[in-house]
Scaffold this motif. Sequence first.
Motif, PDB file in Angstrom:
ATOM      1  N   SER A 104      -7.948  31.647  42.019  1.00 45.07           N
ATOM      2  CA  SER A 104      -8.412  30.479  41.274  1.00 45.07           C
ATOM      3  C   SER A 104      -7.396  29.361  41.430  1.00 45.07           C
ATOM      4  O   SER A 104      -6.202  29.607  41.623  1.00 45.07           O
TER       5      SER A 104
ATOM      6  N   PRO B  12     -10.217  41.776  50.769  1.00 46.76           N
ATOM      7  CA  PRO B  12     -10.775  40.781  49.859  1.00 46.76           C
ATOM      8  C   PRO B  12      -9.652  40.015  49.149  1.00 46.76           C
ATOM      9  O   PRO B  12      -8.703  40.618  48.647  1.00 46.76           O
TER      10      PRO B  12
ATOM     11  N   ASP C 223     -14.733  30.717  51.536  1.00 47.46           N
ATOM     12  CA  ASP C 223     -15.860  30.776  50.608  1.00 47.46           C
ATOM     13  C   ASP C 223     -15.435  30.201  49.266  1.00 47.46           C
ATOM     14  O   ASP C 223     -14.247  30.172  48.926  1.00 47.46           O
TER      15      ASP C 223
ATOM     16  N   LYS D 225     -13.029  31.568  34.279  1.00 44.80           N
ATOM     17  CA  LYS D 225     -12.414  32.146  35.480  1.00 44.80           C
ATOM     18  C   LYS D 225     -11.467  33.292  35.139  1.00 44.80           C
ATOM     19  O   LYS D 225     -11.557  34.379  35.720  1.00 44.80           O
TER      20      LYS D 225
ATOM     21  N   CYS E  80      -9.596  27.925  51.826  1.00 43.45           N
ATOM     22  CA  CYS E  80     -10.689  28.865  51.526  1.00 43.45           C
ATOM     23  C   CYS E  80     -11.804  28.841  52.561  1.00 43.45           C
ATOM     24  O   CYS E  80     -12.153  27.806  53.121  1.00 43.45           O
TER      25      CYS E  80
ATOM     26  N   LEU F 207      -9.289  36.848  46.351  1.00 41.48           N
ATOM     27  CA  LEU F 207      -9.883  35.893  45.413  1.00 41.48           C
ATOM     28  C   LEU F 207      -8.763  35.177  44.691  1.00 41.48           C
ATOM     29  O   LEU F 207      -7.871  35.819  44.145  1.00 41.48           O
TER      30      LEU F 207
ATOM     31  N   PHE G 158     -11.993  30.333  43.616  1.00 46.36           N
ATOM     32  CA  PHE G 158     -12.703  30.464  42.348  1.00 46.36           C
ATOM     33  C   PHE G 158     -12.301  29.273  41.499  1.00 46.36           C
ATOM     34  O   PHE G 158     -11.156  29.190  41.042  1.00 46.36           O
TER      35      PHE G 158
ATOM     36  N   VAL H 219     -16.733  39.038  47.239  1.00 50.00           N
ATOM     37  CA  VAL H 219     -15.486  38.655  47.903  1.00 50.00           C
ATOM     38  C   VAL H 219     -15.429  39.456  49.205  1.00 50.00           C
ATOM     39  O   VAL H 219     -15.295  40.686  49.185  1.00 50.00           O
TER      40      VAL H 219
ATOM     41  N   THR I  67     -11.606  33.620  49.285  1.00 47.32           N
ATOM     42  CA  THR I  67     -12.596  33.102  48.340  1.00 47.32           C
ATOM     43  C   THR I  67     -11.905  32.338  47.233  1.00 47.32           C
ATOM     44  O   THR I  67     -11.057  32.885  46.509  1.00 47.32           O
TER      45      THR I  67
ATOM     46  N   VAL J 283      -6.237  39.609  43.703  1.00 48.60           N
ATOM     47  CA  VAL J 283      -6.871  38.741  42.713  1.00 48.60           C
ATOM     48  C   VAL J 283      -5.747  37.918  42.089  1.00 48.60           C
ATOM     49  O   VAL J 283      -4.896  38.450  41.374  1.00 48.60           O
TER      50      VAL J 283
ATOM     51  N   MET K 288     -11.723  37.307  36.028  1.00 50.87           N
ATOM     52  CA  MET K 288     -10.695  38.021  36.784  1.00 50.87           C
ATOM     53  C   MET K 288     -10.171  39.222  35.998  1.00 50.87           C
ATOM     54  O   MET K 288      -9.923  40.292  36.570  1.00 50.87           O
TER      55      MET K 288
END
Length: 295
Positions: A187, A183, A200, A43, A198, A185, A35, A27, A33, A155, A47
């Motif tokens: 989902s 970073p 990535d 997932k 996003c 991340l 997910f 990340v 990013t 996250v 996490m």
Amino acid sequence: METMLDISSLSRSYDDVMVVDDVSFTVVPGRVTGFVGANGAGKTTTMRMILGVLAPTSGEVLWDGRPITTAQRRRFGYMPEERGLYPRMKVREQLVFLARLHGITREEAARRATELLEHFDLGDRADDVLDTLSLGNQQRVQIAASLIHRPDALVLDEPFSGLDPVAVDAMAALLAKEAGDKPLLFSSHQLELVERLCDDLVILSHGKVVAAGPVEELRGRGPDRYRVSLDGGDIAWIRDLRGIDVRDVDGATAVVDLCGVSASELLSAVVARGPVREFTPVRQSLSAIFREATR
């Protein structure tokens, strides 16, 4: 200096069933990013291992190239899939309480809580009990709770679930502001939203990473695809051309994959049959990438 979050060969099994199997990805700070994966893909388990809620069967989480510590994890912002706020506690009081747990002064916590609530148009609900708010507004408060201590990384497990488009835009703008150099991340099952937000993407299927990388790079995978449209007439004859795979034909328009000819050769063959209105490369959607990667 920007700090990377690296997930390195994480695995987790329950009763000899491997639910996360050798998962690795990075990340990158300043890049969002996504997910994604079907229900049960692993997932949430991944996490939870990143946050230290679950211990991995094998593998590790790295922060700045070294195994992450408990103190560093406490500096993360986490939004679990199962929301964890106190339903009978007032909204601002709850945010201040959570900020105080992170060592923030009461004055700064109150100022920060007001700032976040105002961003979500919840300033006039700050003294309301949480469960008197709509589910969408409770979701906004949950995001505010993950941001209250200005985390070093975020996250977020399904942060946009149940939100209307206006709330999605407000949340996306806030995340861009708060995590612009950190970073991030998250989902989501909403692939059109992932595609919009996003940079990535990591696709998980049956506990394994089946595709990962920059969104534009993933969309460019596979054969070159073109949309060809004539200026009148029917293009069904294109099925007879060699070196292409016809994906769809609808009247004067066809979508084809190149598998033996160049784009210029195809264009020459089409022009020879009459005036061309459109000859355009087609990028794969994330939905198509997801279906291809997980089939």
